[in-house]
Write an enzyme that holds these catalytic residues in place. Structure first.
Site, PDB file in Angstrom:
ATOM      1  CE1 TYR A 186      41.921  40.356  35.901  1.00 21.95           C
ATOM      2  CE2 TYR A 186      44.327  40.600  36.250  1.00 21.95           C
ATOM      3  CZ  TYR A 186      43.392  40.463  35.304  1.00 21.95           C
ATOM      4  OH  TYR A 186      43.470  40.184  33.897  1.00 21.95           O
ATOM      5  N   GLY A 219      45.500  41.860  27.693  1.00 19.45           N
ATOM      6  CA  GLY A 219      46.123  42.927  28.434  1.00 19.45           C
ATOM      7  C   GLY A 219      47.075  42.201  29.659  1.00 19.45           C
ATOM      8  CG  ASP A 220      45.919  39.176  32.058  1.00 18.08           C
ATOM      9  OD1 ASP A 220      46.165  39.568  33.159  1.00 18.08           O
ATOM     10  OD2 ASP A 220      45.066  38.822  31.565  1.00 18.08           O
ATOM     11  NE  ARG A 221      52.374  37.133  26.323  1.00 20.59           N
ATOM     12  CZ  ARG A 221      53.401  36.434  26.419  1.00 20.59           C
ATOM     13  NH1 ARG A 221      53.090  35.094  25.934  1.00 20.59           N
ATOM     14  NH2 ARG A 221      54.201  36.684  27.228  1.00 20.59           N
TER      15      ARG A 221
END
Length: 480
Positions: A137, A252-254
């Site tokens: 990030y 996107g994290d999943r």
């Protein structure tokens, strides 16, 4: 599975309310706050989701010593956090919503940060993982040279999924998959002077594949699914299930976490990517990242005094599962069961009150776990125990009973149910094997016909005489 998440932590805050009037000071809506929700964002969200899936998760990150970090530590209960000094405050993103409509977002502490330090323990967690997710990030953790070297070494042995960021570092060579979204891929291609030749996701993905030296690139395209570009092979389009999305945050994290999990189980690249897209769609359909947040009533939502930790929420994290006021945990049990089945494993379940754990319980649970690849315990709620055993039971609350069960190495998940029988629980979990202790035959178990409906079977293990909750309670009463 042991999964290490490497990346930057954010604190996400949602302020939810209603607006029925304008301020007398300016023509702006007045928001009546209904609740404030805080959750771990960035790499913290990836780690939280994987822990809720039942994995052993280590988060390699940077963590400040401020109020925001205190909230993050609460949100990351159940995750092993290994952190270097960030030399910067906790980045906090606060979203104000009226109903489901986003109104404004405030960012604090999000300026560029110095590269954080690393420790030997952090590097060891990268080297010992079964799968790795890099959630960059742009806060500097992926620019640490020692961490980059450890990731390069790990990529030779285990799947590494890298979720990039425009302000982050370039992925190390050899990672299994890099997962830019379409706008990020197009922007990178444009910056390289390929705007004229770059007509879409395939050309942008090929550019990134050459630039990063990864084994594949998965360009995510929102409701249009994703485009998988393996090195040396034709591109493969992956459609996304039709989903009614109110908040795309966290998709996107999943996807990145699920992709690393499926690759770690040995699924081939296309199948792993397809299932990761399905998982991301299901996550959004269930409410997305906002559905995971800790809710704080407005009366206690004020910031803590300097140096004072925030008040703990009534949430107890147990091996990645949330037990909130003894509510039903079926969704987590279902996800664990599904993930084990998807990898070709055998799901085992057992059930009971487990009020005052004793040696008979321990032997039964250990025997059950030996029959498959995970053991899910269906646990009677306090109300259910009272109906079955009488007003004097349970002796131990459901929160403590669940915590004690999860402390046993043989137990992978606990599902609390409020009915008198676990049939509804079993329909959700659909175990391959249902284990009970007793002197009767498997065919005599009332659950036998239910399990036969999906090809499951019932198994009994020997009953251990002179070991019971009633007997233990009576013995304790004599010495009290």
């Amino acid at each position: 599975m042991r999964i290490t998440v490497v990346g930057d932590l954010l604190l996400d805050v949602d302020i939810n309310g209603t607006a029925t009037r304008l301020s007398p000071d300016a023509p702006v809506p007045v928001v009546d706050v209904a609740d404030v929700r805080r959750r771990a964002g960035g790499a913290g969200l990836v780690a939280t989701l994987l822990a809720r899936d039942g994995h052993e998760v280590t988060l390699v990150t940077a963590l400040a010593d401020d109020d925001g970090a205190s909230h993050l530590r609460l949100a990351l209960a159940g995750v092993s956090v290994l952190a270097g000094a960030p030399l910067a405050p906790t980045p906090t993103k606060t979203r104000v919503r009226i109903g489901t409509h986003p109104m404004v977002r405030f960012d604090q502490g999000c300026a560029p940060a110095p590269v954080p330090s690393s420790t030997g323990e952090m590097l060891a967690a990268i080297g010992s993982a079964d799968a790795i997710v890099v959630a960059d990030y742009g806060r500097g953790i992926t620019a640490n040279t020692d961490i980059r070297s450890a990731l390069t070494d790990a990529a030779r042995h285990v799947p590494v999924v890298w979720d990039p960021h425009p302000a982050g570092s370039q992925p190390v060579e050899g990672v299994a998959v890099v997962t830019p979204n379409l706008s990020e891929a197009l922007a990178s291609a444009k910056a390289a002077g390929l705007e004229g030749a770059c007509a879409g996701a395939e050309e942008a993905g090929r550019h990134l594949l050459d630039k990063w030296g990864s084994r594949s690139v998965l360009v995510t395209r929102g409701e249009d699914g994703a485009l998988l570009l393996p090195a040396g092979s034709p591109p493969q389009a992956i459609p996304a299930p039709a989903t009614n999305v109110t908040d795309p945050c966290g998709a996107g994290d999943r996807l990145a976490g699920s992709l690393a999990t499926h690759l770690g189980r040995g699924l081939d690249l296309w199948l792993a990517a397809a299932r990761a897209v399905e998982d991301a769609s299901a996550f959004l359909a269930a409410g997305g990242a906002a559905s995971l947040a800790e809710t704080v009533p407005p009366a206690v939502a004020a910031e803590p005094e300097p140096g004072q930790a925030p008040t703990a929420s009534p949430v107890v994290e147990l091996k990645g599962l949330e037990l909130v006021d003894a509510t039903d945990l079926r969704p987590d049990g279902i996800r664990l069961a599904r993930s084990v089945r998807d990898s070709g494993g055998t799901v085992v379940a057992t059930g009971g009150c487990f009020d005052l754990l004793h040696a008979g319980h321990a032997r039964t649970l250990a025997a059950a776990r030996s029959m498959g690849d995970c053991l899910i315990v269906c646990l009677n709620s306090d109300e259910s125990v009272r109906r079955l055993k009488g007003a004097h039971r349970p002796i131990v609350s459901v929160e403590d009973r669940a915590e004690l069960l999860l402390a046993l190495e043989c137990v992978d998940a606990v599902v609390v149910f409020g009915e008198d029988t676990p049939e509804d629980c079993l329909r959700g979990i659909r175990p391959d094997i249902w284990v009970k202790g007793g002197d009767y035959t498997p065919e005599e178990l009332p659950e036998a016909r239910l399990l036969a409906g999906w090809g499951g079977r019932c198994v009994t293990v020997p009953f251990h005489p002179a070991r019971s909750t009633s007997g233990l309670a009576a013995a304790l009463a004599k010495v009290s």
